[in-house]
Design a protein around this motif. Structure first.
Motif, PDB file in Angstrom:
ATOM      1  N   ASP A   1       0.770  -1.142   0.127  1.00 38.26           N
ATOM      2  CA  ASP A   1      -0.019   0.016  -0.007  1.00 38.26           C
ATOM      3  C   ASP A   1       0.697   1.132   0.095  1.00 38.26           C
ATOM      4  O   ASP A   1       2.066   1.233  -0.118  1.00 38.26           O
ATOM      5  CB  ASP A   1      -0.958  -0.077   1.113  1.00 38.26           C
ATOM      6  CG  ASP A   1      -0.244   0.003   2.692  1.00 38.26           C
ATOM      7  OD1 ASP A   1       1.073   0.619   2.806  1.00 38.26           O
ATOM      8  OD2 ASP A   1      -0.891  -0.474   3.646  1.00 38.26           O
ATOM      9  N   ALA A   2       0.158   2.489  -0.080  1.00 43.15           N
ATOM     10  CA  ALA A   2       1.091   3.648  -0.117  1.00 43.15           C
ATOM     11  C   ALA A   2       1.928   3.677   1.024  1.00 43.15           C
ATOM     12  O   ALA A   2       3.115   4.390   0.638  1.00 43.15           O
ATOM     13  CB  ALA A   2      -0.144   4.809  -0.216  1.00 43.15           C
ATOM     14  N   GLU A   3       1.850   3.310   2.160  1.00 37.87           N
ATOM     15  CA  GLU A   3       2.654   3.289   3.391  1.00 37.87           C
ATOM     16  C   GLU A   3       3.883   2.570   3.155  1.00 37.87           C
ATOM     17  O   GLU A   3       4.822   3.132   3.620  1.00 37.87           O
ATOM     18  CB  GLU A   3       1.909   2.949   4.689  1.00 37.87           C
ATOM     19  CG  GLU A   3       2.500   3.249   5.806  1.00 37.87           C
ATOM     20  CD  GLU A   3       2.115   3.090   7.236  1.00 37.87           C
ATOM     21  OE1 GLU A   3       1.014   2.437   6.919  1.00 37.87           O
ATOM     22  OE2 GLU A   3       2.650   3.457   8.322  1.00 37.87           O
ATOM     23  N   ASP A   4       3.675   1.419   2.608  1.00 36.52           N
ATOM     24  CA  ASP A   4       5.112   0.683   2.329  1.00 36.52           C
ATOM     25  C   ASP A   4       5.658   1.297   1.233  1.00 36.52           C
ATOM     26  O   ASP A   4       7.058   1.191   1.255  1.00 36.52           O
ATOM     27  CB  ASP A   4       4.332  -0.803   1.518  1.00 36.52           C
ATOM     28  CG  ASP A   4       3.654  -1.530   2.442  1.00 36.52           C
ATOM     29  OD1 ASP A   4       4.304  -1.757   3.622  1.00 36.52           O
ATOM     30  OD2 ASP A   4       2.559  -2.088   2.110  1.00 36.52           O
ATOM     31  N   PHE A   5       5.227   2.163   0.397  1.00 36.02           N
ATOM     32  CA  PHE A   5       6.145   2.777  -0.776  1.00 36.02           C
ATOM     33  C   PHE A   5       6.701   4.065  -0.035  1.00 36.02           C
ATOM     34  O   PHE A   5       7.851   4.436  -0.588  1.00 36.02           O
ATOM     35  CB  PHE A   5       5.166   3.208  -2.055  1.00 36.02           C
ATOM     36  CG  PHE A   5       4.838   2.173  -2.780  1.00 36.02           C
ATOM     37  CD1 PHE A   5       5.767   1.781  -3.789  1.00 36.02           C
ATOM     38  CD2 PHE A   5       3.672   1.421  -2.951  1.00 36.02           C
ATOM     39  CE1 PHE A   5       5.432   0.546  -4.636  1.00 36.02           C
ATOM     40  CE2 PHE A   5       3.370   0.325  -3.702  1.00 36.02           C
ATOM     41  CZ  PHE A   5       4.340  -0.065  -4.734  1.00 36.02           C
ATOM     42  N   SER A   6       5.970   4.835   1.069  1.00 35.15           N
ATOM     43  CA  SER A   6       6.538   5.776   1.602  1.00 35.15           C
ATOM     44  C   SER A   6       7.564   5.769   2.687  1.00 35.15           C
ATOM     45  O   SER A   6       8.371   6.684   2.874  1.00 35.15           O
ATOM     46  CB  SER A   6       5.199   6.721   1.999  1.00 35.15           C
ATOM     47  OG  SER A   6       4.861   6.142   2.946  1.00 35.15           O
ATOM     48  N   MET A   7       7.508   4.461   3.129  1.00 36.15           N
ATOM     49  CA  MET A   7       8.516   4.348   4.218  1.00 36.15           C
ATOM     50  C   MET A   7      10.053   3.816   3.769  1.00 36.15           C
ATOM     51  O   MET A   7      10.186   3.119   2.619  1.00 36.15           O
ATOM     52  CB  MET A   7       7.995   3.076   5.101  1.00 36.15           C
ATOM     53  CG  MET A   7       7.054   3.279   6.184  1.00 36.15           C
ATOM     54  SD  MET A   7       6.132   2.163   6.962  1.00 36.15           S
ATOM     55  CE  MET A   7       7.563   0.799   7.237  1.00 36.15           C
ATOM     56  N   TYR A   8      10.902   4.019   4.208  1.00 32.84           N
ATOM     57  CA  TYR A   8      12.323   3.551   3.938  1.00 32.84           C
ATOM     58  C   TYR A   8      12.191   2.068   4.251  1.00 32.84           C
ATOM     59  O   TYR A   8      11.635   1.658   5.376  1.00 32.84           O
ATOM     60  CB  TYR A   8      13.377   4.168   4.878  1.00 32.84           C
ATOM     61  CG  TYR A   8      13.810   5.380   4.185  1.00 32.84           C
ATOM     62  CD1 TYR A   8      14.730   5.388   3.137  1.00 32.84           C
ATOM     63  CD2 TYR A   8      13.681   6.503   4.633  1.00 32.84           C
ATOM     64  CE1 TYR A   8      15.032   6.532   2.418  1.00 32.84           C
ATOM     65  CE2 TYR A   8      13.903   7.812   4.312  1.00 32.84           C
ATOM     66  CZ  TYR A   8      14.689   8.052   3.006  1.00 32.84           C
ATOM     67  OH  TYR A   8      15.056   8.820   2.466  1.00 32.84           O
TER      68      TYR A   8
ATOM     69  N   SER B   1      14.964  -2.114  -2.352  1.00 34.01           N
ATOM     70  CA  SER B   1      13.693  -1.424  -2.303  1.00 34.01           C
ATOM     71  C   SER B   1      12.693  -2.403  -1.737  1.00 34.01           C
ATOM     72  O   SER B   1      12.829  -3.414  -1.633  1.00 34.01           O
ATOM     73  CB  SER B   1      13.066  -1.090  -3.703  1.00 34.01           C
ATOM     74  OG  SER B   1      12.697  -2.351  -4.231  1.00 34.01           O
TER      75      SER B   1
END
Ligand SMILES: Cc1ncc(COP(=O)(O)O)c(C=O)c1O
Length: 351
Positions: free
Chosen positions: A51-58, A245
């Motif tokens: 989800d978006a959080e997975d993409f925004s977190m290091y 990533s």
């Protein structure tokens, strides 16, 4: 031009890194030893679940290592995740190589060993496979007496596709008391021979694995290195905090879990490899024994023209004339049985 910016001498004097072929999508890709079936659908689904959080977190690589390590039967402190084996090799060079150090290679082999050693200004001691592509064990044992700093061994080897047995590698490790031996197991799943079980009791061993081949994830760039915890600690110390990533970590874990996909793919490749080798034999083309998902062949003088004619038909195979110093040697990735039949049919009129 004003101002003078000086790169390190090793880079200034190096050749440009070789341009890789692009626009390969949709062609019969028998040139890069990739998984020609793609990746497991379950692995792809894992990407879509982010989800978006997975993409925004290091990305949290140590958590990922904790989850991945049991699949390999190791502890998390004996394992690193890297951006493909290429990145693991760069890390090994960062930690163990500099000017004045020496690297032992048996060539032709995976070119990145020489590439990174050269960038660190290490001196290369190069032994050769013989004309039958046999591994020169005695010469290696002799060369180890001079205690080179690192010995990179691809097993199975690329491009020869041959395998060094477990007992021979143990002999090498026993002889390599002052040499770090990097056993690159990029193609382990096809050979079944691994030194992974040895990392706990030997401090002169690093084993590398990749998700680029059997798992079909070359595009995501993920691999791993395994070593005694003291060696792994040194490698981790030199690693950037976020080298992989989050999507690559998530997909790799799902790929490891889908054992059915991997088993089926390996079964298909072993079957197709027989079709390829028998077919080439019928065309009078010399092949060398393979323990991997590719086969080294010698087309002789017909090599260069066959490679370009196949390319015009959308079939890619890898010219190895540079590695052997004469035209004719070609590396062919094993695809499905149907792909091997298509390849042989296209080849027949050309040789
Ligand atoms: C022996 C060997 N090691 C490493 C690699 C690179 O693996 P990765 O895609 O994980 O960087 C290859 C790729 O062809 C290879 O043949």
């Amino acid at each position: 031009m004003r101002g003078q910016i000086n790169p390190r001498r090793a880079i200034a004097e190096a050749e440009d890194s070789p341009a890789m072929l692009e626009n390969r999508k949709g062609k019969l890709r028998l040139d890069m030893n990739e998984n020609v079936l793609g990746c497991s659908p379950k692995a792809r689904a894992a990407l879509l679940r982010l989800d978006a959080e997975d993409f925004s977190m290091y990305p949290e690589k140590e958590n990922a290592v904790e989850r991945l390590a049991p699949h390999f039967g190791v502890h998390a402190d004996e394992m690193l995740v890297t951006c493909g084996i290429d990145d693991a090799l760069r890390l090994i060079a960062d930690v163990f190589l500099e000017r004045g150090r020496r690297v032992l290679l048996v060539e032709p082999t995976f070119p990145m060993y020489r590439f990174y050693a050269g960038q660190r200004e290490a001196r290369i001691i190069s032994l050769r496979y013989d004309s039958g592509m046999n591994f020169p064990l005695r010469d290696v044992l002799t060369a180890l007496r001079s205690a080179p700093d690192v010995f990179f061994l691809a097993n199975p080897n690329n491009p020869t596709a041959g395998l060094v047995g477990q007992r021979e590698i143990e002999e090498i490790l026993d002889a390599a008391q002052q040499t770090l031996v990097v056993v690159d197991e990029a193609y382990f799943e096809f050979s079944g021979v691994t030194m992974l079980r040895e990392i706990r009791r030997r401090r002169n061993l690093i084993v590398t694995r990749t998700f680029s081949k059997t798992s079909g994830l070359a595009g995501l760039r993920i691999g791993c290195a395994f070593a005694h915890r003291e060696i792994a600690k040194l490698l981790k110390r030199a690693q950037a905090p976020f080298p992989i990533s989050a999507p690559a970590l998530a997909v790799a874990e799902a790929a490891l879990k889908d054992k059915v996909f991997v088993r089926r793919y390996i079964g298909e490749i072993l079957q197709a490899r027989k079709i390829l080798i028998n077919g080439l034999g019928r065309l009078g083309i010399r092949t060398f024994p393979s323990a991997a998902n590719f086969v080294l062949v010698d087309f002789g003088a017909r090599g260069p023209s066959a490679i370009s004619a196949l390319r015009r038909r959308g079939i890619l195979i890898r010219d190895q004339s540079g590695a052997f110093g004469r035209p004719g040697f070609v590396r062919i990735t094993v695809g499905t049985s149907a792909q091997m039949r298509r390849f042989l049919k296209a080849l027949e009129p050309l040789v």
